[in-house]
Design an enzyme around this catalytic site. Structure first.
Site, mmCIF file in Angstrom:
data_model
loop_
_atom_site.group_PDB
_atom_site.id
_atom_site.type_symbol
_atom_site.label_atom_id
_atom_site.label_comp_id
_atom_site.label_asym_id
_atom_site.label_seq_id
_atom_site.Cartn_x
_atom_site.Cartn_y
_atom_site.Cartn_z
ATOM 1 N N ASP A 170 46.034 34.046 14.079
ATOM 2 C CA ASP A 170 45.078 34.365 13.264
ATOM 3 C C ASP A 170 43.682 35.009 14.092
ATOM 4 O O ASP A 170 43.438 34.398 15.106
ATOM 5 C CB ASP A 170 44.692 33.151 12.597
ATOM 6 C CG ASP A 170 43.671 33.178 11.397
ATOM 7 O OD1 ASP A 170 43.998 33.705 10.342
ATOM 8 O OD2 ASP A 170 42.433 33.023 11.769
ATOM 9 N N ASN A 176 33.834 40.880 9.780
ATOM 10 C CA ASN A 176 33.578 41.519 8.576
ATOM 11 C C ASN A 176 32.115 41.635 8.132
ATOM 12 O O ASN A 176 31.499 42.680 7.906
ATOM 13 C CB ASN A 176 34.201 40.910 7.507
ATOM 14 C CG ASN A 176 35.855 41.757 7.400
ATOM 15 O OD1 ASN A 176 36.074 42.818 7.950
ATOM 16 N ND2 ASN A 176 36.737 40.918 6.614
ATOM 17 N N ASP A 214 38.975 46.375 9.408
ATOM 18 C CA ASP A 214 40.144 47.037 9.671
ATOM 19 C C ASP A 214 40.495 47.515 10.664
ATOM 20 O O ASP A 214 41.765 47.574 11.636
ATOM 21 C CB ASP A 214 40.136 48.347 8.790
ATOM 22 C CG ASP A 214 40.299 47.791 7.085
ATOM 23 O OD1 ASP A 214 40.450 46.633 6.760
ATOM 24 O OD2 ASP A 214 39.970 48.502 6.264
ATOM 25 N N GLU A 252 44.134 38.298 7.774
ATOM 26 C CA GLU A 252 44.090 38.543 9.455
ATOM 27 C C GLU A 252 45.027 37.774 10.005
ATOM 28 O O GLU A 252 45.019 37.270 11.440
ATOM 29 C CB GLU A 252 42.551 38.162 9.739
ATOM 30 C CG GLU A 252 42.290 36.632 9.571
ATOM 31 C CD GLU A 252 41.799 36.169 8.076
ATOM 32 O OE1 GLU A 252 41.324 34.962 8.042
ATOM 33 O OE2 GLU A 252 42.011 36.911 7.348
#
Length: 504
Positions: A372, A380, A389, A415
Site C-alpha cells: 500500500d 493526491n 496516477d 493504491e
C-alpha cells in the site's frame, strides 16, 4: 481354306475370299497356332489390317508370330505370354488388353478375344480377333481423372471445413495447437515435406519461424529460424515487397534454377534440402504480418491451382489470427488495469485458485505480499490526481522490474498492489519484499518539477501458514491485508510477516 458344297463335298476356299471378308470387320481377325511344347507359333491366317496398323507383313506371320509379339509394350509382354499359356493349358477362351506399337511408333490399347481348340498333335489353335480400344481407355482415363479430381476437391473442402470449425470453436490460448494441426493436415493432404508459418518484424527486416510441421524423417528448421536477419537476402526482400504490396504468392519451382541475383537464397535453401516451395502472405487487419509456406525436398509436379488452394489456407490462417488477436486484446482489457497495465482481480483470483491446486497436489510453495502506498491521500492532495496516477504507474513499473516473469503482479484496488511470489519458500520472500520497499524509497518521484517522497508498507502471507485451516484465495489475501494494516500501525515503510515487523 476349306468349305462345304451343297452336296457335302469339301471344296477349297481361296485365301483372298477370307481377306475380303475380314476387310469389312473392324480390327484384326486371326487364327493363332501354338505348338504343344510352346516353342513355335504362327498365324495360319491373319487379316491384312495387321500390316495397316502395325506395319507387319501378314505372309511372314504365317510362318512365325514373333513380329506381332515384338510390337507388344514391354510392360505387357510377359503377362500376355502367361495368359496365352494358361488358355492353352485350361482350354478356356483367351482375352486380354494390352498396348501395341502402331506403325507410327505410338502405343495404343487393343483388346483381344479368341477361343482355343486342341489339335490332334497336342498343339492349340485359337480363333479370334483384336481391335483398338484406345478411345475407350482415353474415356476411362478421363473419367478416372474426373473422379480423382472430384474426390480431391471434395476432400479439400472437407479439410477446410474441419479446420474452419476448429478455429471457430477454439478457446483462448489454443491458437498454437490449432495452427499446428492445420500445418499437419495440410502437409499430409498435399504430400509435402514441410509446412510452416513465419512472422515478420514491423520493418520486414527480420522473420521468425513460429510454427512448423515436418514429415517423418525430415529435419526441423524452426530452432535455427528465430529472429533471422534478412537484409542481405535482396532477392527475397523483393518477394516480400510483392507479398506486402500485391499479396503475391512466391513459387520456386526449382531451387537450383533460381536467378543469379538469388545466389544467397539458393545456397540457404539447398543447405536446407529444399527443391521447390510456395510462400503465401498472411494478412492480419490489412497488414502482411508473415507468410504460410510448404516445402518439397524432391522434384515434383504441382497442381496448376496449387497457389489458389494455398491462398485459401492462408486466408483461413489470416482470419483465425485476426480473430485471436482481437479476442486477446479484449481479454487483456478485461483482466488488466487500464492505468498501470498490471493484472486486476479478475485475473488474480483464478491464478490463486490454480496455485492452491498445484500446492495441494504437488506441495509447491508460494507466498503473497500486499503493498500500500503510504499517505497516498496526502500525495493526491499535494500534486493532484494526475500526479497520483503518475505515482501508481511508476510503482507498477518498479514492481515489474523487481519481480520475476513467473510471479503475478496485480493492482488490487486504489493504491494497493499484490504480488504472488511463485515457487518460493516463505522464508525467502521478506528479502524480496524489502528490496521492493528500498527501490520505491530510492526512486526519485518527480511530477511537474515537484519532488514527491514515496514509501510502501507491506503485509506478507505464505501457504505454509495454513496447516490447521484450509487455504483459500480469500484467506491468504485476508491474512496479508491484516498484516499490511499492522505495518501501517507500526509506522509504515516496513513489512509485517509471520515473524513480526521488519524494517529497512
Amino acid at each position: 481354306m476349306v468349305s462345304r458344297s451343297d452336296d457335302g463335298q469339301a471344296t477349297a476356299m481361296p485365301a483372298h475370299f477370307f481377306q475380303k471378308l475380314a476387310s469389312g470387320v473392324p480390327g484384326v481377325l486371326f487364327t493363332y497356332w501354338l505348338s504343344a511344347d510352346g516353342r513355335s507359333h504362327r498365324y495360319p491366317f491373319v487379316s491384312h489390317q495387321v500390316h495397316t496398323l502395325f506395319g507387319v507383313d501378314p505372309a511372314a506371320l504365317n510362318e512365325n508370330a514373333d513380329a506381332v509379339f515384338s510390337v507388344i509394350h514391354p510392360e505387357d509382354a510377359d503377362a500376355i505370354t502367361a495368359s496365352i499359356q494358361q488358355s492353352a493349358t485350361t482350354g478356356k477362351p483367351w482375352s486380354y488388353r494390352a498396348r501395341l506399337r502402331l506403325a507410327d511408333g505410338q502405343y495404343q490399347w487393343f483388346e483381344a478375344h479368341s477361343v482355343p481348340e486342341r489339335q490332334a498333335d497336342g498343339s492349340t489353335l485359337w480363333y479370334g480377333q483384336f481391335h483398338n480400344i484406345q478411345h475407350y481407355k482415353a474415356l476411362e482415363q478421363s473419367l478416372r481423372e474426373s473422379e480423382a479430381e472430384f474426390s480431391f476437391q471434395a476432400g479439400f473442402q472437407r479439410l477446410i471445413a474441419r479446420l474452419s470449425t476448429e478455429f471457430i470453436n477454439l478457446g483462448f490460448g489454443t491458437i498454437d495447437q490449432c495452427i499446428d494441426e492445420l500445418l499437419r493436415s495440410i502437409g499430409e493432404f498435399f504430400e509435402v515435406d514441410r509446412a510452416y508459418v513465419y512472422g515478420f518484424s514491423d520493418d520486414y527486416q527480420r522473420m521468425t519461424n513460429t510454427h512448423e510441421w515436418c514429415r517423418a524423417g525430415v529435419p526441423a528448421l524452426k530452432d535455427g529460424q528465430q529472429d533471422v536477419v534478412i537484409e542481405h537476402f535482396h532477392w527475397w526482400q523483393e518477394q516480400i515487397e510483392g507479398m506486402v504490396s500485391a499479396s503475391r504468392v512466391v513459387f520456386i519451382e526449382d531451387v537450383d534454377r533460381l536467378p543469379a541475383t538469388a545466389a544467397a537464397e539458393r545456397a540457404l535453401l539447398q543447405e536446407q534440402g529444399v527443391s521447390s516451395m510456395f510462400s503465401v502472405p498472411i494478412r492480419v487487419r490489412g497488414r502482411v504480418t508473415g507468410f504460410f509456406g510448404v516445402d518439397s525436398l524432391r522434384q515434383r509436379t504441382w497442381r496448376q491451382d496449387q497457389a489458389d488452394l494455398l491462398i485459401i489456407v492462408s486466408g483461413l490462417l489470416s482470419g483465425a489470427l485476426e480473430r485471436h488477436r482481437l479476442e486477446e486484446e479484449l481479454l487483456n482489457q478485461s483482466i488488466r488495469d487500464p492505468l498501470t497495465g498490471l493484472h486486476n482481480r479478475r485475473y488474480l483470483m483464478p491464478r490463486l485458485e490454480e496455485l492452491l491446486g498445484r500446492s495441494n497436489r504437488r506441495g509447491e510453495k508460494f507466498a503473497l505480499a500486499m503493498f500500500d502506498v503510504d499517505h497516498f491521500k496526502a500525495i493526491n492532495d499535494s500534486i493532484g490526481h494526475l500526479g497520483g496516477d503518475y505515482i501508481l504507474q511508476r510503482i507498477a513499473a518498479i514492481l515489474t522490474s523487481q519481480t520475476r516473469t513467473m510471479d503475478v503482479i496485480a493492482r488490487f484496488g486504489g493504491e494497493e498492489f499484490l504480488v504472488v511470489f511463485n515457487a518460493l519458500e516463505q522464508t525467502d520472500v521478506p528479502q524480496l519484499v524489502m528490496r521492493i520497499l528500498q527501490s520505491v524509497r530510492d526512486e526519485p518521484f518527480v511530477f511537474e518539477r515537484q519532488s514527491v517522497p514515496v514509501t510502501l508498507s507491506a503485509g506478507v502471507a505464505g501457504i505454509d501458514e495454513f496447516t490447521a485451516t484450509p487455504a483459500t484465495p480469500e484467506a491468504l489475501i485476508g491474512l496479508a491485508d491484516h498484516r499490511l494494516y499492522l505495518a501501517k500501525e507500526s509506522g509504515r515503510d516496513c513489512l509485517v510477516d509471520a515473524s513480526g515487523t521488519v524494517r529497512i
